[in-house]
Design a protein around this motif. Structure first.
Motif, PDB file in Angstrom:
ATOM      1  N   LYS A   6       0.854  -1.188   0.000  1.00 21.45           N
ATOM      2  CA  LYS A   6       0.000   0.000   0.000  1.00 21.45           C
ATOM      3  C   LYS A   6       0.888   1.236   0.000  1.00 21.45           C
ATOM      4  O   LYS A   6       1.729   1.405   0.887  1.00 21.45           O
ATOM      5  N   ASP A   8       0.796   5.417  -0.190  1.00 23.57           N
ATOM      6  CA  ASP A   8       0.128   6.715  -0.202  1.00 23.57           C
ATOM      7  C   ASP A   8       1.134   7.745  -0.696  1.00 23.57           C
ATOM      8  O   ASP A   8       2.176   7.973  -0.057  1.00 23.57           O
ATOM      9  N   VAL A  10       1.686  11.368  -1.111  1.00 24.16           N
ATOM     10  CA  VAL A  10       1.195  12.668  -0.663  1.00 24.16           C
ATOM     11  C   VAL A  10       1.911  13.737  -1.485  1.00 24.16           C
ATOM     12  O   VAL A  10       3.154  13.800  -1.484  1.00 24.16           O
ATOM     13  N   THR A  41      -2.299   5.326  -3.894  1.00 25.52           N
ATOM     14  CA  THR A  41      -3.375   6.292  -3.712  1.00 25.52           C
ATOM     15  C   THR A  41      -2.752   7.670  -3.559  1.00 25.52           C
ATOM     16  O   THR A  41      -1.808   7.843  -2.778  1.00 25.52           O
ATOM     17  N   GLN A  43      -2.707  11.321  -2.254  1.00 28.53           N
ATOM     18  CA  GLN A  43      -3.259  12.060  -1.128  1.00 28.53           C
ATOM     19  C   GLN A  43      -2.961  13.555  -1.281  1.00 28.53           C
ATOM     20  O   GLN A  43      -1.913  13.928  -1.806  1.00 28.53           O
ATOM     21  N   HIS A 110      -9.671  13.225  -5.806  1.00 29.39           N
ATOM     22  CA  HIS A 110     -10.413  12.418  -4.831  1.00 29.39           C
ATOM     23  C   HIS A 110     -11.568  11.697  -5.523  1.00 29.39           C
ATOM     24  O   HIS A 110     -11.809  10.505  -5.289  1.00 29.39           O
ATOM     25  N   GLU A 113     -10.447   8.615  -7.672  1.00 27.85           N
ATOM     26  CA  GLU A 113      -9.942   7.416  -7.003  1.00 27.85           C
ATOM     27  C   GLU A 113     -10.908   6.240  -7.129  1.00 27.85           C
ATOM     28  O   GLU A 113     -10.497   5.098  -7.364  1.00 27.85           O
ATOM     29  N   TRP A 176      -2.895  14.024   7.029  1.00 29.39           N
ATOM     30  CA  TRP A 176      -1.487  13.827   6.688  1.00 29.39           C
ATOM     31  C   TRP A 176      -0.594  14.848   7.376  1.00 29.39           C
ATOM     32  O   TRP A 176       0.537  14.512   7.767  1.00 29.39           O
ATOM     33  N   ASP A 191       1.636   2.381   5.707  1.00 25.59           N
ATOM     34  CA  ASP A 191       1.408   3.185   6.917  1.00 25.59           C
ATOM     35  C   ASP A 191       2.575   3.123   7.894  1.00 25.59           C
ATOM     36  O   ASP A 191       2.419   3.436   9.085  1.00 25.59           O
TER      37      ASP A 191
END
Length: 216
Positions: A6, A8, A10, A41, A43, A110, A113, A176, A191
């Motif tokens: 996973k 993220d 940002v 993903t 962010q 957003h 997604e 975040w 994470d």
């Protein structure tokens, strides 16, 4: 079997190093496809949340924000342009561009997604900003980027006009920031692991292989 991962990412579409970092990360993931099955993903993070609608001259903005000379800013752009070219990203629009508010771009990301088009939209927005030098706060520029990413233009226009996803994006930005993210790109893996900055593919690959080995 490849290990699920996973990621993220940002970032802000006003951040040239985010374009460099994204292409570098994707190249590293292509090199490690036998080990890693990544889900990215995107962010939201706003470098300039108070930027007015008309934007600001890019060179003036950088020299004022970072307290550097026009010559230093030009040298920095040359470095960014070269680093971008090394990972296949065209920074042809970076000179003479204006810096614009990117909140609506984050709302559109957003929305994208849920359809699986978020990565394509991210690339289209970065290209609109840094390759074409367009106003990424302009609804028509945003709709055109959505259409290039395979999304429905009328649906994108409705999202922008309605103000949808405002609360969701604000909540994500605060989340975040509360996790200590204060500069971008910030790549958060499972994470747990953080890779900061627009790293070259080799640095991303080394980090990804180390993380995959630790998990194993």
């Amino acid at each position: 079997m490849p290990r699920p991962m996973k990621i993220d990412f940002v970032s802000d579409v006003a951040c040239p190093w985010c374009a460099v970092g994204l292409n570098g990360l994707e190249e590293a993931l292509a090199r490690t496809g036998d080990l890693i099955d990544a889900t990215i993903t995107f962010q939201p993070f706003e470098l300039n949340p108070d930027m007015p609608r008309e934007g600001e001259d890019g060179a003036e903005h950088i020299t004022r924000k970072y307290g550097i000379s026009a010559e230093q800013a030009a040298a920095n752009r040359n470095v960014i342009r070269d680093r971008a070219a090394a990972v296949g990203f065209d920074m042809g629009g970076i000179d003479g561009r204006r810096v614009y508010n990117t909140f609506d771009a984050h709302r559109l990301l957003h929305w994208a997604e849920g359809s699986g088009h978020q990565a394509a939209l991210k690339h289209a927005l970065l290209e609109a900003n840094f390759t074409q030098g367009l106003d990424v706060s302009d609804p028509e520029v945003l709709v055109a980027a959505a259409e290039r990413a395979g999304l429905d233009g009328d649906a994108a226009r409705e999202v922008l006009a309605s103000g949808r996803y405002t609360a969701e994006v604000r909540d994500a930005e605060r989340l975040w920031q509360s996790r200590g993210i204060n500069s971008v790109p910030a790549i958060v893996i499972d994470d747990r692991y953080l890779i900061s900055g627009g790293q070259p593919p080799e640095a991303f690959e080394q980090a990804l292989r180390r993380i995959a080995a630790e998990a194993a």
